[in-house]
Design a protein around this motif. Structure first.
Motif, PDB file in Angstrom:
ATOM      1  N   ASP A 126       0.859  -1.181   0.000  1.00  0.00           N
ATOM      2  CA  ASP A 126       0.000   0.000   0.000  1.00  0.00           C
ATOM      3  C   ASP A 126       0.898   1.236   0.000  1.00  0.00           C
ATOM      4  O   ASP A 126       1.780   1.372   0.851  1.00  0.00           O
ATOM      5  CB  ASP A 126      -0.898  -0.026   1.240  1.00  0.00           C
ATOM      6  CG  ASP A 126      -1.814   1.179   1.308  1.00  0.00           C
ATOM      7  OD1 ASP A 126      -1.333   2.271   1.690  1.00  0.00           O
ATOM      8  OD2 ASP A 126      -3.011   1.037   0.999  1.00  0.00           O
ATOM      9  N   ASP A 157       0.407   4.455   0.655  1.00  0.00           N
ATOM     10  CA  ASP A 157       0.332   5.456   1.727  1.00  0.00           C
ATOM     11  C   ASP A 157       0.690   4.918   3.109  1.00  0.00           C
ATOM     12  O   ASP A 157       1.167   5.666   3.951  1.00  0.00           O
ATOM     13  CB  ASP A 157      -1.052   6.104   1.730  1.00  0.00           C
ATOM     14  CG  ASP A 157      -1.295   6.913   0.455  1.00  0.00           C
ATOM     15  OD1 ASP A 157      -0.373   7.642   0.041  1.00  0.00           O
ATOM     16  OD2 ASP A 157      -2.371   6.793  -0.145  1.00  0.00           O
ATOM     17  N   SER A 158       0.485   3.611   3.328  1.00  0.00           N
ATOM     18  CA  SER A 158       0.793   3.062   4.660  1.00  0.00           C
ATOM     19  C   SER A 158       2.023   2.159   4.657  1.00  0.00           C
ATOM     20  O   SER A 158       2.546   1.812   5.711  1.00  0.00           O
ATOM     21  CB  SER A 158      -0.400   2.256   5.181  1.00  0.00           C
ATOM     22  OG  SER A 158      -0.540   1.052   4.438  1.00  0.00           O
ATOM     23  N   ASN A 159       2.489   1.757   3.471  1.00  0.00           N
ATOM     24  CA  ASN A 159       3.582   0.808   3.307  1.00  0.00           C
ATOM     25  C   ASN A 159       3.227  -0.594   3.808  1.00  0.00           C
ATOM     26  O   ASN A 159       4.100  -1.446   3.949  1.00  0.00           O
ATOM     27  CB  ASN A 159       4.878   1.303   3.981  1.00  0.00           C
ATOM     28  CG  ASN A 159       6.089   0.469   3.557  1.00  0.00           C
ATOM     29  OD1 ASN A 159       6.123  -0.040   2.450  1.00  0.00           O
ATOM     30  ND2 ASN A 159       7.057   0.309   4.446  1.00  0.00           N
ATOM     31  N   ALA A 160       1.953  -0.847   4.119  1.00  0.00           N
ATOM     32  CA  ALA A 160       1.546  -2.185   4.565  1.00  0.00           C
ATOM     33  C   ALA A 160       1.690  -3.171   3.412  1.00  0.00           C
ATOM     34  O   ALA A 160       1.341  -2.865   2.272  1.00  0.00           O
ATOM     35  CB  ALA A 160       0.103  -2.154   5.050  1.00  0.00           C
TER      36      ALA A 160
END
Length: 321
Positions: free
Chosen positions: A88, A90-93
């Protein structure tokens, strides 16, 4: 048309920077520039001032390719560690981790609708298509051997796939190989259509024209850029000017120009109407592995931008007008 240098970051990474692409803007943020390096990291940069937004870790060997989903919300990075990491933005998940045997991923691209990720399969002489909803492998597009007088086992290494591109309508995938051939596939039928010939050395980079789904550009170690009618199997033009390997090519969003990066350390802008290089930029002091035009749209300034990355660890941004 012309390029004007805006900014360069000298030590953008700790090692050679081999990959760069733009992450499209979303409703909440402008486009971001994503770079991947042999230092095992992926970095996200703000588009106009080139300030570092975030550094992503997760690979344990160098990053050789980065790809952005057309929605701007998902991105992928491929590494020499044999994994593709999907995350992701924006979250780096982490969203998915795709396994790829050693030397099986050299370049990746999302299709225009974002439903499929095409992965150039290196030594497997194929392109793998992954569904982006469930992250399942849905097809393997294998390059058939060309008819020759004596097929030998040596030929298989020459089909090592280095580059991949989607046509703007999503109906075709093209891939470039170590032996200089370009293979074109019908995606819906997962069927090989034909080879495009003319290069005799590795084809490092491919891009379709955003203005015409038939037109394909290729960059090769033979120092030439070719312009093909990918449906008609014919070469439209051979563009020469670089003094050494052409490592990357990208097409401007308006379809009027292409940019190339080369091991001669230069970035060149080519006017497609004139079919000639109209400008040479010498920001880098080592070979240029990536050139990428910013996609149109999104909040903030909408000026044309081009970015380039190099073995010299630097990142350069240009205004395209």
């Amino acid at each position: 048309m012309k390029l004007a240098g805006l900014k360069s970051i000298e030590n953008a990474h700790d090692e050679s920077v081999w990959a760069a692409t733009w992450i499209p803007a979303t409703e909440t943020r402008p486009a971001l520039l994503m770079t991947g390096s042999l230092d095992e990291t992926v970095k996200l940069w703000k588009p106009d001032e080139l300030t570092l937004e975030r550094t992503n870790t997760g690979h344990c060997l160098g990053v050789v390719s980065v790809a952005a989903h057309p929605s701007g919300s998902i991105a992928a990075s491929a590494s020499l560690d044999s994994f593709v990491r999907v995350f992701d933005v924006d979250s780096n998940a982490s969203i998915a981790t795709l396994e790829a045997p050693p030397s099986e991923v050299w370049q990746m691209k999302f299709d225009p609708k974002g439903t499929t990720l095409a992965v150039a399969g290196g030594g497997s002489a194929s392109v793998q298509l992954w569904d982006t909803e469930k992250w399942k492998l849905i097809a393997t597009l294998s390059i058939p051997r060309q008819e020759g007088p004596k097929p030998t086992d040596k030929n298989s290494s020459k089909k090592f796939v280095l580059s991949v591109a989607w046509s703007p309508d999503g109906k075709r995938v093209a891939c470039g190989s170590m032996d200089g051939t370009i293979s074109v596939f019908d995606v819906a039928r997962a069927k090989f259509l034909h080879h495009l010939e003319g290069h005799f050395m590795p084809v490092r980079s491919l891009v379709y024209s955003p203005a015409d789904p038939r037109v394909l550009f290729s960059a090769s170690d033979d120092a030439h850029v070719h312009m093909y009618d990918a449906e008609g199997k014919s070469m439209i033009a051979a563009l020469s000017g670089h003094a050494s390997w052409v490592l990357s090519v990208d097409a401007s969003p308006d379809g009027a120009a292409i940019a190339t990066g080369s091991s001669d350390k230069t970035v060149r802008l080519w006017d497609l109407g004139m079919r000639a290089a109209v400008q040479t930029m010498s920001n880098h002091v080592d070979q240029v592995w990536g050139v990428t035009f910013r996609p149109p749209g999104g909040p903030g300034p909408r000026a044309g931008r081009l970015a380039s990355v190099s073995d010299d660890k630097s990142l350069s941004l240009y205004d395209y007008s």
